[in-house]
Every structure is written in structure tokens, then in C-alpha cells.
Write a protein that holds these residues in place. Structure first.
Motif, PDB file in Angstrom:
ATOM      1  N   PRO A  79     -16.434  24.848  37.927  1.00 43.13           N
ATOM      2  CA  PRO A  79     -17.866  24.656  38.680  1.00 43.13           C
ATOM      3  C   PRO A  79     -18.567  23.628  38.099  1.00 43.13           C
ATOM      4  CG  PRO A  79     -17.352  26.779  38.305  1.00 43.13           C
ATOM      5  CD  PRO A  79     -16.356  26.204  37.496  1.00 43.13           C
ATOM      6  N   ARG A 121     -14.649  17.310  30.282  1.00 43.80           N
ATOM      7  CA  ARG A 121     -15.831  16.600  29.847  1.00 43.80           C
ATOM      8  C   ARG A 121     -16.832  17.649  29.047  1.00 43.80           C
ATOM      9  NH1 ARG A 121     -19.463  13.380  33.940  1.00 43.80           N
ATOM     10  NH2 ARG A 121     -18.767  14.892  35.402  1.00 43.80           N
ATOM     11  N   GLY A 138     -17.924  20.378  38.217  1.00 44.61           N
ATOM     12  CA  GLY A 138     -17.039  19.258  37.897  1.00 44.61           C
ATOM     13  C   GLY A 138     -16.668  18.258  38.836  1.00 44.61           C
ATOM     14  N   THR A 139     -16.709  17.166  38.564  1.00 49.80           N
ATOM     15  CA  THR A 139     -16.530  16.310  39.956  1.00 49.80           C
ATOM     16  C   THR A 139     -15.254  16.375  40.730  1.00 49.80           C
ATOM     17  OG1 THR A 139     -17.531  14.638  38.173  1.00 49.80           O
ATOM     18  CG2 THR A 139     -16.613  13.591  40.444  1.00 49.80           C
ATOM     19  N   PHE A 140     -14.338  16.259  39.981  1.00 51.04           N
ATOM     20  CA  PHE A 140     -13.065  16.456  40.913  1.00 51.04           C
ATOM     21  C   PHE A 140     -12.426  17.911  41.512  1.00 51.04           C
ATOM     22  CE2 PHE A 140      -8.156  17.210  41.278  1.00 51.04           C
ATOM     23  CZ  PHE A 140      -8.029  16.176  42.208  1.00 51.04           C
ATOM     24  N   THR A 141     -12.819  18.878  40.636  1.00 49.05           N
ATOM     25  CA  THR A 141     -12.470  20.185  41.177  1.00 49.05           C
ATOM     26  C   THR A 141     -13.389  20.760  42.272  1.00 49.05           C
ATOM     27  OG1 THR A 141     -13.296  21.332  39.106  1.00 49.05           O
ATOM     28  CG2 THR A 141     -11.170  20.782  39.181  1.00 49.05           C
ATOM     29  N   ARG A 191      -9.284  11.881  35.680  1.00 46.50           N
ATOM     30  CA  ARG A 191      -8.864  13.413  35.280  1.00 46.50           C
ATOM     31  C   ARG A 191      -7.252  13.694  35.242  1.00 46.50           C
ATOM     32  NH1 ARG A 191     -13.538  12.875  34.772  1.00 46.50           N
ATOM     33  NH2 ARG A 191     -15.301  13.830  35.811  1.00 46.50           N
ATOM     34  N   SER A 192      -7.074  14.322  34.017  1.00 47.76           N
ATOM     35  CA  SER A 192      -5.623  14.624  33.618  1.00 47.76           C
ATOM     36  C   SER A 192      -5.074  15.851  34.042  1.00 47.76           C
ATOM     37  CB  SER A 192      -5.689  14.560  32.220  1.00 47.76           C
ATOM     38  OG  SER A 192      -6.147  13.357  31.577  1.00 47.76           O
ATOM     39  N   TYR A 193      -4.120  15.783  34.848  1.00 49.37           N
ATOM     40  CA  TYR A 193      -3.305  16.980  35.165  1.00 49.37           C
ATOM     41  C   TYR A 193      -1.735  16.923  34.936  1.00 49.37           C
ATOM     42  CZ  TYR A 193      -7.740  17.781  37.350  1.00 49.37           C
ATOM     43  OH  TYR A 193      -9.021  18.140  37.334  1.00 49.37           O
ATOM     44  N   SER A 194      -1.428  18.075  34.446  1.00 52.64           N
ATOM     45  CA  SER A 194       0.126  18.359  33.866  1.00 52.64           C
ATOM     46  C   SER A 194       1.062  18.453  35.277  1.00 52.64           C
ATOM     47  CB  SER A 194       0.296  19.452  33.257  1.00 52.64           C
ATOM     48  OG  SER A 194      -0.771  19.428  31.963  1.00 52.64           O
ATOM     49  N   HIS A 231      -0.979  22.417  39.112  1.00 51.64           N
ATOM     50  CA  HIS A 231      -1.924  23.671  39.312  1.00 51.64           C
ATOM     51  C   HIS A 231      -3.134  23.269  38.703  1.00 51.64           C
ATOM     52  CE1 HIS A 231       2.048  26.090  38.507  1.00 51.64           C
ATOM     53  NE2 HIS A 231       2.291  25.374  39.375  1.00 51.64           N
ATOM     54  N   ARG A 267      -7.289  24.176  38.090  1.00 53.99           N
ATOM     55  CA  ARG A 267      -8.220  25.451  37.962  1.00 53.99           C
ATOM     56  C   ARG A 267      -9.662  24.770  38.366  1.00 53.99           C
ATOM     57  NH1 ARG A 267     -11.738  27.874  34.215  1.00 53.99           N
ATOM     58  NH2 ARG A 267     -11.365  26.705  32.724  1.00 53.99           N
TER      59      ARG A 267
HETATM   60  C1  LIG Z   1      -3.836  16.334  28.747  1.00 55.83           C
HETATM   61  C2  LIG Z   1      -4.677  17.084  29.896  1.00 55.83           C
HETATM   62  C3  LIG Z   1      -3.805  17.796  30.993  1.00 55.83           C
HETATM   63  C4  LIG Z   1      -4.620  18.597  31.751  1.00 55.83           C
HETATM   64  N1  LIG Z   1      -3.880  19.395  32.546  1.00 55.83           N
HETATM   65  C5  LIG Z   1      -4.500  20.360  33.391  1.00 55.83           C
HETATM   66  C6  LIG Z   1      -4.029  21.078  34.324  1.00 55.83           C
HETATM   67  O1  LIG Z   1      -2.795  20.759  34.690  1.00 55.83           O
HETATM   68  N2  LIG Z   1      -4.545  21.862  35.160  1.00 55.83           N
HETATM   69  C7  LIG Z   1      -6.025  22.027  35.119  1.00 55.83           C
HETATM   70  O2  LIG Z   1      -6.556  22.874  35.841  1.00 55.83           O
HETATM   71  N3  LIG Z   1      -6.725  21.176  34.071  1.00 55.83           N
HETATM   72  C8  LIG Z   1      -5.897  20.263  33.226  1.00 55.83           C
HETATM   73  N4  LIG Z   1      -6.740  19.526  32.503  1.00 55.83           N
HETATM   74  C9  LIG Z   1      -8.287  19.596  32.429  1.00 55.83           C
HETATM   75  C10 LIG Z   1      -8.645  18.395  33.772  1.00 55.83           C
HETATM   76  O3  LIG Z   1      -8.247  17.207  33.211  1.00 55.83           O
HETATM   77  C11 LIG Z   1     -10.203  18.380  34.056  1.00 55.83           C
HETATM   78  O4  LIG Z   1     -10.871  18.485  32.745  1.00 55.83           O
HETATM   79  C12 LIG Z   1     -10.724  19.598  34.733  1.00 55.83           C
HETATM   80  O5  LIG Z   1     -10.127  19.814  35.814  1.00 55.83           O
HETATM   81  C13 LIG Z   1     -11.942  19.291  35.184  1.00 55.83           C
HETATM   82  O6  LIG Z   1     -12.216  18.247  35.966  1.00 55.83           O
HETATM   83  P1  LIG Z   1     -13.529  17.950  36.871  1.00 55.83           P
HETATM   84  O7  LIG Z   1     -13.517  16.573  37.255  1.00 55.83           O
HETATM   85  O8  LIG Z   1     -13.709  18.957  37.946  1.00 55.83           O
HETATM   86  O9  LIG Z   1     -14.736  18.328  35.870  1.00 55.83           O
HETATM   87  P2  LIG Z   1     -15.801  17.284  35.120  1.00 55.83           P
HETATM   88  O10 LIG Z   1     -16.449  16.447  35.833  1.00 55.83           O
HETATM   89  O11 LIG Z   1     -14.751  16.528  34.136  1.00 55.83           O
HETATM   90  O12 LIG Z   1     -16.653  18.240  34.479  1.00 55.83           O
HETATM   91  C14 LIG Z   1     -15.907  19.517  33.615  1.00 55.83           C
HETATM   92  C15 LIG Z   1     -17.177  20.525  33.449  1.00 55.83           C
HETATM   93  O13 LIG Z   1     -17.828  19.958  32.289  1.00 55.83           O
HETATM   94  C16 LIG Z   1     -19.406  20.113  32.816  1.00 55.83           C
HETATM   95  N5  LIG Z   1     -19.838  18.724  32.369  1.00 55.83           N
HETATM   96  C17 LIG Z   1     -19.829  17.665  33.099  1.00 55.83           C
HETATM   97  N6  LIG Z   1     -20.386  16.494  32.395  1.00 55.83           N
HETATM   98  C18 LIG Z   1     -21.050  17.150  31.329  1.00 55.83           C
HETATM   99  C19 LIG Z   1     -21.378  16.647  29.925  1.00 55.83           C
HETATM  100  N7  LIG Z   1     -22.012  15.267  30.017  1.00 55.83           N
HETATM  101  N8  LIG Z   1     -21.766  17.555  29.249  1.00 55.83           N
HETATM  102  C20 LIG Z   1     -21.438  18.942  29.231  1.00 55.83           C
HETATM  103  N9  LIG Z   1     -20.692  19.313  30.250  1.00 55.83           N
HETATM  104  C21 LIG Z   1     -20.529  18.483  31.226  1.00 55.83           C
HETATM  105  C22 LIG Z   1     -19.213  20.327  34.194  1.00 55.83           C
HETATM  106  O14 LIG Z   1     -20.174  21.046  34.763  1.00 55.83           O
HETATM  107  C23 LIG Z   1     -17.749  21.137  34.401  1.00 55.83           C
HETATM  108  O15 LIG Z   1     -18.078  22.435  34.311  1.00 55.83           O
HETATM  109  C24 LIG Z   1      -6.150  18.831  31.640  1.00 55.83           C
HETATM  110  C25 LIG Z   1      -6.676  17.919  30.464  1.00 55.83           C
HETATM  111  C26 LIG Z   1      -5.970  17.310  29.701  1.00 55.83           C
HETATM  112  C27 LIG Z   1      -6.753  16.233  28.628  1.00 55.83           C
END
Ligand SMILES: Cc1cc2nc3c(=O)[nH]c(=O)nc-3n(C[C@H](O)[C@H](O)[C@H](O)COP(=O)(O)OP(=O)(O)OC[C@H]3O[C@@H](n4cnc5c(N)ncnc54)[C@H](O)[C@@H]3O)c2cc1C
Ligand code: FES
Length: 367
Positions: free
Chosen positions: A172, A359, A174-177, A150-153, A167, A169
């Protein structure tokens, strides 16, 4: 497996790619040549460039990142492109990142502050022997126990020996958040260990260019913008330098959010605007009336409303002499890019961005 040569114009740099094993971007990065990139999953468009000669094919990507018309006109997304022959491609190499090599390291969560109902300000500390060399605006990947990333700035300026700030966000589901916000167990806690790799990405402040700067953030897109602003102030980029004759670069920061409580560090840019010359702050709310966290003592919003990139277009209808740095939700970044270039004469090469794709935004096969 065939090996093909890739020549990058106009820089003239060259590297080899193992056609089916690697994407063009992965091979370039492995050779120490930093082509532009963001999500690396065909969803943001940051790695887009032109194929001058040769053949390639793409893995899945979204239509928003590369339209069928663009593909037919010879454009490609190098993060998901595989060479079918030797290639000559046209894309800007980020020379300033030569020597900035991503590394993996552990990090201890030092502090978690809940700055809004769905935003955490997380600081992490690296082991004493480790140092993260990066440019203001870049990001890192957190590597989860499953190996997923998972990417974070990075939200603080480089060069400081202190903890590194992010920072984050809550998304809901999402795996990491979900783990960070305690929706799933085991929750992430202070003193917990994260594994990270960085720095990554080509969204960074072009410090030596002369143009005035427009910074555009939505939501937690404020994180890398904060690192950029801190660098601007620390290096005096917003001030004239009588010794070198360098002119001041005026800076305008537009921060878009839904409601007042989503501007989770609003006081900070307000303070910058009071203390710093040539710095303007414009918060823009899209739904100021729908704030479930506004108390009875919260004053009604009297500031700008609407879409944040449209506020920039109202104030600065001619962006031909500007540099724009945009970060946050993909729809804002894509709209800003499209409308600034089409309607405000912004030069393509003066738009820099990181779209926070998740994702949910990836092409179906990749997600
Ligand atoms: C370059 C870059 C920099 C970033 N910087 C930041 C930052 O500074 N701060 C920040 O808050 N975020 C940032 N992000 C976004 C961050 O990387 C994550 O995507 C975000 O935090 C979600 O992670 P997660 O594991 O909680 O969610 P994930 O597990 O990735 O899921 C994300 C969402 O998608 C849904 N989902 C999961 N699987 C699927 C699927 N197969 N089909 C459809 N929907 C699905 C989930 O229910 C959820 O709502 C950045 C992204 C990029 C690319
Ligand atoms: S880096 Fe290629 S589309 Fe995002």
C-alpha cells in the motif's frame, strides 16, 4: 573523470571503471563480468566483497547491508562503490551468467489472477520475435512510465516458450502495486503493455553442484523458488542418474508466511511432495491465529509455527554440507544468512539470496 583498472580475484578478470560516473558493479556488468548483485541500491548486501588493494568510496547504503565494522575490515558494497584508484577486489564472479545479457522488451499482460488478498499472479507474453534467456531464480525490472524501475522475480522455469509468470504482493502506497491492485488510476489491466529489462541478478540455481538443497521463501519470495523447483524436477536433479553416476540432491522447501491464506499456492508444493522423490515441503506460519480471511470451514493450523529460518535451524542444525537459496523480505534473508553461518556451520559461499527490498528499505538519499 579518471579511469581506473579493477582486477577481480580469484578469477583474475579485469575491467575499467570511470570513477565518478560509474559504480564498480555497473562497470563490471558493462564489461560482461557478472559480479554478484541484487537490489543495486545498497540495501541487500548481495554485492558485498573485499578490497585487497586500492581505495574507493561509497554512495549511501544501509547499515544492514554493510556494517561500519565490515567496512573498516576492508569489505565493500560494489553496487554503490566508486573507485578512487586502481583496485584489486575479491568477489565470486558468476561465470555461469556469462553471455546471459539483459535486454529491454515490451510485454503484454496476459492474465492477472488474485491468488490472495494482497498477491497477484501475473502472466505476460513477449512479442513473437523476442525470447528471454534466463536462469531459474533471476528477476527482471519493470520500467515504469516515469522511468523508475521495480524488480520482480520470474516464477516459471526457463526454456518454456509459454507466458512468463510473476507473483506480486501489494505494498500500500507503492507506485506500481497500487496501480496493479487498482488503488490508483489508471489501473493495470489484462492486455496492458509493460516494458521490462532482464534477466538480472545472480540468484540462480547452481545446477552442477552436488550438495543437498535448502530452499527458503517468505511471502512472494516463493516466486523464484518455484522457478528453481520446476528446474530441479525438469532436470531430474532430485533423482540419482545411474547412467552418469550422479547422486540425487535432496531438496527441502521451507515457505514462511503470516497466515494460511498468505501461502497463496500452498497446494502446489504439497502436490510436489506427493509426486517427487527426495522433496520435502515445510510451511511455517508466524501468526496462524490472525487470519482475517479464514472461513468457518478453514481447519485450525496444526503445522509449524514461528520464524521460517528458525524452523530450518531446528530441523537441520548442521548445514555444513548444504546449499541454501533464500528469497523474500530482507529481514528474513539477513537473519537466515547471519544465523545459518554463525550457528549451523553453513559455508558463506553456499548461501545464495535475493532480498525483496523496496523503496521503504533504501538508504534515505536513494529512496
Ligand atoms: C531483486 C528483487 C526481486 C524482487 N522480486 C519481487 C517479487 O517477485 N515479488 C514481489 O512482490 N516483490 C518483489 N520485489 C519487491 C518489488 O521490487 C517492489 O519493491 C515492490 O513491489 C513495491 O513496488 P511499488 O512500486 O508498489 O512500491 P514503491 O513505490 O517502491 O514503495 C514501496 C513502499 O515504500 C513506501 N515508500 C515509498 N517511498 C518511500 C520513501 N521515500 N521512504 C520510505 N518509504 C517509502 C511506499 O509507501 C510503499 O509502502 C523484488 C525486489 C528486488 C530487489
Ligand atoms: S546489490 Fe549491492 S547492496 Fe544490494
Amino acid at each position: 573523470m579518471s579511469i581506473h583498472k579493477v582486477l577481480v580475484q580469484p578469477s583474475g578478470r579485469e575491467f575499467s571503471v570511470a570513477s565518478n560516473k560509474q559504480t564498480v558493479l555497473a562497470a563490471a556488468l558493462q564489461a560482461g563480468i557478472t559480479l554478484p548483485h541484487g537490489c543495486k541500491h545498497g540495501a541487500c548486501g548481495s554485492c558485498k566483497g573485499r578490497v585487497l588493494s586500492g581505495r574507493l568510496h561509497h554512495d549511501g547504503h544501509t547499515a544492514g547491508a554493510l556494517t561500519a565494522e565490515e567496512e573498516a575490515a576492508g569489505q565493500a558494497l560494489f553496487c554503490c562503490a566508486h573507485a578512487d584508484s586502481d583496485l584489486v577486489i575479491e568477489v565470486r564472479v558468476a561465470d555461469a551468467l556469462d553471455g546471459v545479457t539483459p535486454r529491454r522488451m515490451p510485454a503484454r499482460i496476459e492474465h492477472i489472477e488474485w491468488v490472495a488478498r494482497d498477491v497477484a499472479r501475473l502472466t505476460v507474453k513477449l512479442p513473437a520475435a523476442e525470447h528471454l534467456l534466463y536462469r531459474a531464480g533471476q528477476y527482471v525490472d519493470f520500467i515504469l512510465p516515469s522511468g523508475a524501475r521495480r524488480s520482480y522475480s520470474i516464477a516459471c522455469m526457463p526454456g518454456d516458450e509459454g507466458p512468463i509468470e510473476f507473483h506480486i504482493r501489494h505494498m500500500p502506497g507503492g507506485t506500481f502495486t497500487d496501480a496493479l491492485f487498482g488503488t490508483t488510476t489508471p489501473a493495470l489491466r489484462e492486455r496492458g503493455i509493460l516494458r521490462l529489462e532482464g534477466p538480472l541478478g545472480t540468484f540462480y540455481l547452481r545446477e552442477n553442484d552436488p550438495q543437498p538443497i535448502v530452499l527458503l521463501a517468505s511471502g512472494t519470495g516463493f516466486a523464484p523458488i518455484k522457478a528453481i523447483v520446476e528446474t530441479i524436477f525438469a532436470k531430474g536433479i532430485n533423482r540419482a542418474d545411474p547412467v552418469t553416476g550422479r547422486r540425487a540432491r535432496p531438496v527441502a522447501l521451507y515457505w514462511g508466511a503470516r497466515t494460511q491464506s498468505d501461502l497463496y499456492l500452498d497446494r502446489l508444493p504439497r502436490q510436489w511432495a506427493q509426486e517427487q522423490p527426495n522433496f520435502r515441503y515445510v510451511p511455517v506460519l508466524s501468526e496462524p491465529e490472525n487470519d482475517p480471511h479464514a472461513g468457518t470451514d478453514t481447519p485450525a493450523w496444526t503445522g509449524r509455527t514461528g520464524l521460517v529460518h528458525q524452523a530450518v535451524m531446528q530441523d537441520l542444525p548442521d548445514l555444513s554440507g548444504y546449499q541454501v537459496y533464500a528469497c523474500g523480505v530482507p529481514v528474513m534473508v539477513q537473519s537466515a544468512h547471519r544465523d545459518f553461518v554463525a550457528h549451523c556451520a553453513l559455508r558463506e559461499e553456499n548461501f545464495f539470496s535475493d532480498a525483496f527490498v523496496s523503496r521503504a528499505d533504501l538508504p534515505a538519499a536513494t529512496a
